[in-house]
Design a protein around this motif. Structure first.
Motif, PDB file in Angstrom:
ATOM      1  N   LEU A   1      29.914  57.940 -33.593  1.00  0.00           N
ATOM      2  CA  LEU A   1      29.493  58.240 -32.225  1.00  0.00           C
ATOM      3  C   LEU A   1      27.980  58.300 -32.138  1.00  0.00           C
ATOM      4  O   LEU A   1      27.377  57.818 -31.178  1.00  0.00           O
ATOM      5  CB  LEU A   1      30.122  59.558 -31.758  1.00  0.00           C
ATOM      6  N   ILE A   2      27.356  58.886 -33.170  1.00  0.00           N
ATOM      7  CA  ILE A   2      25.889  58.951 -33.168  1.00  0.00           C
ATOM      8  C   ILE A   2      25.316  57.538 -33.262  1.00  0.00           C
ATOM      9  O   ILE A   2      24.353  57.194 -32.564  1.00  0.00           O
ATOM     10  CB  ILE A   2      25.395  59.842 -34.322  1.00  0.00           C
ATOM     11  N   ALA A   3      25.949  56.702 -34.109  1.00  0.00           N
ATOM     12  CA  ALA A   3      25.498  55.312 -34.203  1.00  0.00           C
ATOM     13  C   ALA A   3      25.621  54.627 -32.851  1.00  0.00           C
ATOM     14  O   ALA A   3      24.712  53.899 -32.420  1.00  0.00           O
ATOM     15  CB  ALA A   3      26.321  54.578 -35.259  1.00  0.00           C
ATOM     16  N   ALA A   4      26.744  54.880 -32.153  1.00  0.00           N
ATOM     17  CA  ALA A   4      26.951  54.261 -30.838  1.00  0.00           C
ATOM     18  C   ALA A   4      25.902  54.743 -29.853  1.00  0.00           C
ATOM     19  O   ALA A   4      25.365  53.959 -29.062  1.00  0.00           O
ATOM     20  CB  ALA A   4      28.350  54.585 -30.333  1.00  0.00           C
ATOM     21  N   ILE A   5      25.587  56.057 -29.903  1.00  0.00           N
ATOM     22  CA  ILE A   5      24.585  56.602 -28.975  1.00  0.00           C
ATOM     23  C   ILE A   5      23.224  55.973 -29.257  1.00  0.00           C
ATOM     24  O   ILE A   5      22.509  55.557 -28.333  1.00  0.00           O
ATOM     25  CB  ILE A   5      24.531  58.145 -29.096  1.00  0.00           C
ATOM     26  N   SER A   6      22.883  55.850 -30.540  1.00  0.00           N
ATOM     27  CA  SER A   6      21.566  55.295 -30.844  1.00  0.00           C
ATOM     28  C   SER A   6      21.507  53.821 -30.448  1.00  0.00           C
ATOM     29  O   SER A   6      20.488  53.343 -29.931  1.00  0.00           O
ATOM     30  CB  SER A   6      21.232  55.492 -32.322  1.00  0.00           C
ATOM     31  N   HIS A   7      22.621  53.103 -30.653  1.00  0.00           N
ATOM     32  CA  HIS A   7      22.654  51.707 -30.226  1.00  0.00           C
ATOM     33  C   HIS A   7      22.502  51.608 -28.713  1.00  0.00           C
ATOM     34  O   HIS A   7      21.742  50.785 -28.193  1.00  0.00           O
ATOM     35  CB  HIS A   7      23.970  51.054 -30.661  1.00  0.00           C
TER      36      HIS A   7
ATOM     37  N   TYR B   1      28.845  59.948 -25.046  1.00  0.00           N
ATOM     38  CA  TYR B   1      28.694  61.374 -24.737  1.00  0.00           C
ATOM     39  C   TYR B   1      30.043  61.998 -24.424  1.00  0.00           C
ATOM     40  O   TYR B   1      30.371  63.096 -24.900  1.00  0.00           O
ATOM     41  CB  TYR B   1      27.752  61.568 -23.543  1.00  0.00           C
ATOM     42  N   LEU B   2      30.828  61.281 -23.634  1.00  0.00           N
ATOM     43  CA  LEU B   2      32.149  61.793 -23.244  1.00  0.00           C
ATOM     44  C   LEU B   2      33.026  61.959 -24.484  1.00  0.00           C
ATOM     45  O   LEU B   2      33.665  62.999 -24.691  1.00  0.00           O
ATOM     46  CB  LEU B   2      32.811  60.818 -22.263  1.00  0.00           C
ATOM     47  N   ALA B   3      33.029  60.905 -25.348  1.00  0.00           N
ATOM     48  CA  ALA B   3      33.839  60.950 -26.561  1.00  0.00           C
ATOM     49  C   ALA B   3      33.379  62.088 -27.462  1.00  0.00           C
ATOM     50  O   ALA B   3      34.196  62.794 -28.071  1.00  0.00           O
ATOM     51  CB  ALA B   3      33.743  59.615 -27.294  1.00  0.00           C
ATOM     52  N   PHE B   4      32.054  62.278 -27.529  1.00  0.00           N
ATOM     53  CA  PHE B   4      31.502  63.354 -28.355  1.00  0.00           C
ATOM     54  C   PHE B   4      32.026  64.703 -27.868  1.00  0.00           C
ATOM     55  O   PHE B   4      32.491  65.532 -28.659  1.00  0.00           O
ATOM     56  CB  PHE B   4      29.970  63.301 -28.262  1.00  0.00           C
TER      57      PHE B   4
ATOM     58  N   ALA C   1      26.546  72.120 -35.320  1.00  0.00           N
ATOM     59  CA  ALA C   1      25.105  72.350 -35.231  1.00  0.00           C
ATOM     60  C   ALA C   1      24.356  71.309 -36.048  1.00  0.00           C
ATOM     61  O   ALA C   1      23.359  70.738 -35.583  1.00  0.00           O
ATOM     62  CB  ALA C   1      24.778  73.756 -35.737  1.00  0.00           C
ATOM     63  N   ILE C   2      24.848  71.039 -37.280  1.00  0.00           N
ATOM     64  CA  ILE C   2      24.184  70.041 -38.128  1.00  0.00           C
ATOM     65  C   ILE C   2      24.187  68.685 -37.430  1.00  0.00           C
ATOM     66  O   ILE C   2      23.176  67.983 -37.382  1.00  0.00           O
ATOM     67  CB  ILE C   2      24.882  69.958 -39.503  1.00  0.00           C
ATOM     68  N   ILE C   3      25.337  68.348 -36.850  1.00  0.00           N
ATOM     69  CA  ILE C   3      25.450  67.040 -36.200  1.00  0.00           C
ATOM     70  C   ILE C   3      24.523  66.947 -34.997  1.00  0.00           C
ATOM     71  O   ILE C   3      23.817  65.954 -34.809  1.00  0.00           O
ATOM     72  CB  ILE C   3      26.916  66.779 -35.805  1.00  0.00           C
ATOM     73  N   VAL C   4      24.513  67.970 -34.192  1.00  0.00           N
ATOM     74  CA  VAL C   4      23.677  67.916 -32.994  1.00  0.00           C
ATOM     75  C   VAL C   4      22.201  67.880 -33.388  1.00  0.00           C
ATOM     76  O   VAL C   4      21.392  67.162 -32.779  1.00  0.00           O
ATOM     77  CB  VAL C   4      23.991  69.108 -32.064  1.00  0.00           C
TER      78      VAL C   4
END
Lengths: 364, 195
Positions: free
Chosen positions: A291-297, A311-314, A340-343
């Motif tokens: 999901l983070i990869a998708a957000i950065s893309h 964001y919704l999936a997260f 927390a680590i992920i965010v």
């Protein structure tokens, strides 16, 4: 023509004229062309389509009521007359220049055709294959959509193909592969028509089909396959978008649909399938990383649809994880730590991206 | 919609004709089956009341809807049954009236006695247990739904449960069957033919 567009165009044209880029005649010609050139999809057309949909439901309920006061033959003739009236009205409206209303009339006839099929099935107590009726219906609407080049009729066809396939799948609990034939035919028709919203409907239908594979193949335990298909497709569309930015109009929405399938598969793996905690944690970490990869893309390419989907999936992912970990204090504590680590990682990634693309980046 | 004036009216007419023709073909097929098919009267078995009445039709259950290998009379061949596949049930006239199933199999029987009728169905589900003789198949023939006018289903449902109803079924040579009507307390109820 949509009036916000006209307002904006007029404003822009005035500015361009003031700067000397445009003559008064040029401005008038552009406005006149925008006025007449765009075939207007106005309120009347939208209401016409809605009315056709409502007429269709009315006809289906009329058949279902099995009203004995009207003889069967009269009911059938009534529906046949409705089919012919609809096509006649379509021709009349088209000659008067009301293209969208003509489309609404074609849609009306397509609905009446379905109601007539249902009436015949009822008259003869045909219980054999309720799916046969759906098949006949979508074949008939496909014919109308292609021969008359009617986009609403084609959209209805895609919906009917989905209904037909889900009826099959629900009855047998098996994958209904002929769906792909119907899907392919309607998608080709959408492409032939160069109808962009129709291709969105196609992509959505195919996404739903891929997601359904997870619940139907291997006794309903094939969500890993769905996740893999989704992730591979998403990576493919993402690289297409990077390498051929001129194709982003195609790659961007397809990335969103592939991502939807990937997340649906991963979600089912975690919260419907997963038996062991270790597997759940591994999958959850994988999902969040993806999901983070998708957000950065999405941020780097300005793909708003993908950004909002991610964001919704997260949020859904975090809520679902919370749902399964809550109950033990240690579990909840671990949950907050991981989140927390992920965010924090997400914030760091966003910071880097914002620095890299300062000026041209997407601001959200 | 299509904007080519020359072709618009012929195409509109063509679509309307094809769709009407499809409907007439559907009616014609059924009508022919009802008129020319062999007529069989089958006892209607009461079903689970929860399943019996849904919306505007009554669900009819038959003895041959659910066949268990051990209780099927003579010559059951359950080996070829697959879910979603074909099922053929041969009915022979019983001496005391009515029909008994004399053969069950997944292919059309090679030999059919002159008085017998073969019904074609679709295997809905197969139940297997440790004892192969207890294998049970659920078969749908397409004669399980009787559509009734809105609000009249309750009486019929009650009569089905009290064993007062028989179904009149028309069967074509290839085994396709159609529900023709019902016999309620010995009285024949049948819709008049449309054509």
């Amino acid at each position: 023509m949509w009036s916000p567009y006209r307002k904006r165009l007029t404003r822009d044209l005035d500015r361009w004229r003031d700067r000397g880029w445009l003559s008064d005649e040029g401005r008038a010609a552009i406005l006149a062309d925008a006025e007449t050139g765009a075939r207007s999809f106005n309120l009347a057309s939208a209401l016409g389509i809605l009315a056709s949909v409502l007429f269709g439901f009315a006809a289906l309920s009329f058949v279902a009521a099995h009203w004995e006061e009207v003889p069967r033959l009269a009911r059938l003739l009534l529906l046949l007359a409705a089919i012919w009236t609809g096509y006649g009205a379509a021709g009349w409206l088209e000659t008067r220049g009301h293209t969208y209303l003509a489309d609404a009339a074609v849609l009306f006839s397509a609905g009446m055709f379905g109601a007539a099929i249902m009436l015949v099935s009822q008259m003869y107590h045909i219980a054999g294959d309720p799916t046969d009726g759906a098949l006949l219906w979508w074949l008939g609407t496909l014919l109308a959509g292609v021969a008359l080049r009617s986009n609403p009729a084609l959209a209805l066809t895609m919906i009917l193909v989905c209904v037909w396939s889900s009826m099959h799948a629900m009855e047998s609990n098996l994958v209904h592969w002929p769906f792909l034939i119907g899907w392919g035919a309607v998608t080709l028709a959408f492409y032939w028509q160069r109808w962009w919203p129709g291709l969105h409907i196609s992509a959505l239908a195919l996404t739903l089909f891929v997601i359904s594979l997870g619940y139907l193949l291997a006794d309903g335990h094939s969500h890993d396959l769905v996740a893999i298909i989704g992730v591979v497709a998403a990576i493919g569309f993402a690289s297409l978008e990077k390498q051929r930015p001129d194709r982003d109009a195609i790659a961007e929405p397809l990335f969103v649909y592939a991502g939807t399938a990937a997340f649906a598969g991963l979600f089912a793996l975690q919260f419907i399938e997963s038996r062991s905690t270790g597997r759940l944690v591994a999958l959850a970490v994988l999902t969040l990383v993806l999901l983070i990869a998708a957000i950065s893309h999405a941020l780097s390419t300005g793909n708003r649809g993908a950004l909002w989907l991610a964001y919704l999936a997260f949020s859904v992912e975090i809520l679902a994880l919370y749902g399964v970990t809550v109950g033990s204090i240690l579990g909840t504590s671990l949950f907050f730590l991981v989140t927390a680590i992920i965010v924090a990682g997400l914030a760091y990634a966003a910071l880097k991206l914002a620095r890299r693309s300062s000026g041209g980046g997407l601001t959200v | 919609m299509i904007s080519n004036r020359k072709w618009m009216w012929p195409l509109l007419g063509g679509v309307a004709i094809v769709q009407s023709a499809l409907l007439f073909d559907m009616i014609y097929e059924r009508d022919r089956l009802l008129k020319s098919g062999r007529e069989v009267t089958l006892a209607v078995r009461p079903l689970d009341p929860r399943d019996l009445f849904r919306g505007d039709y009554v669900t009819l259950g038959y003895v041959i809807s659910r066949l268990t290998k051990s209780t099927t009379e003579s010559d059951p061949d359950f080996s070829g049954f697959v879910k979603g596949g074909d099922a053929y049930v041969t009915l022979s006239p019983a001496p005391e009236g009515g029909w008994t199933n004399s053969h069950v199999g997944s292919v059309y029987p090679a030999k059919v006695a002159p008085g017998d009728v073969v019904l074609k169905g679709k295997v809905l589900s197969i139940w297997t247990s440790k004892d192969p003789a207890e294998t049970t198949v659920n078969i749908r023939y397409g004669i399980e739904q009787y559509f009734v006018p809105e609000g009249t289903g309750m009486d019929l449902e009650k009569q089905v449960r009290e064993h007062k109803i028989e179904a009149i079924v028309a069967v074509a040579k290839d085994g396709t069957s159609a529900l023709k009507g019902l016999v309620i307390d010995g009285e024949r109820h049948e819709d008049p033919p449309l054509l």
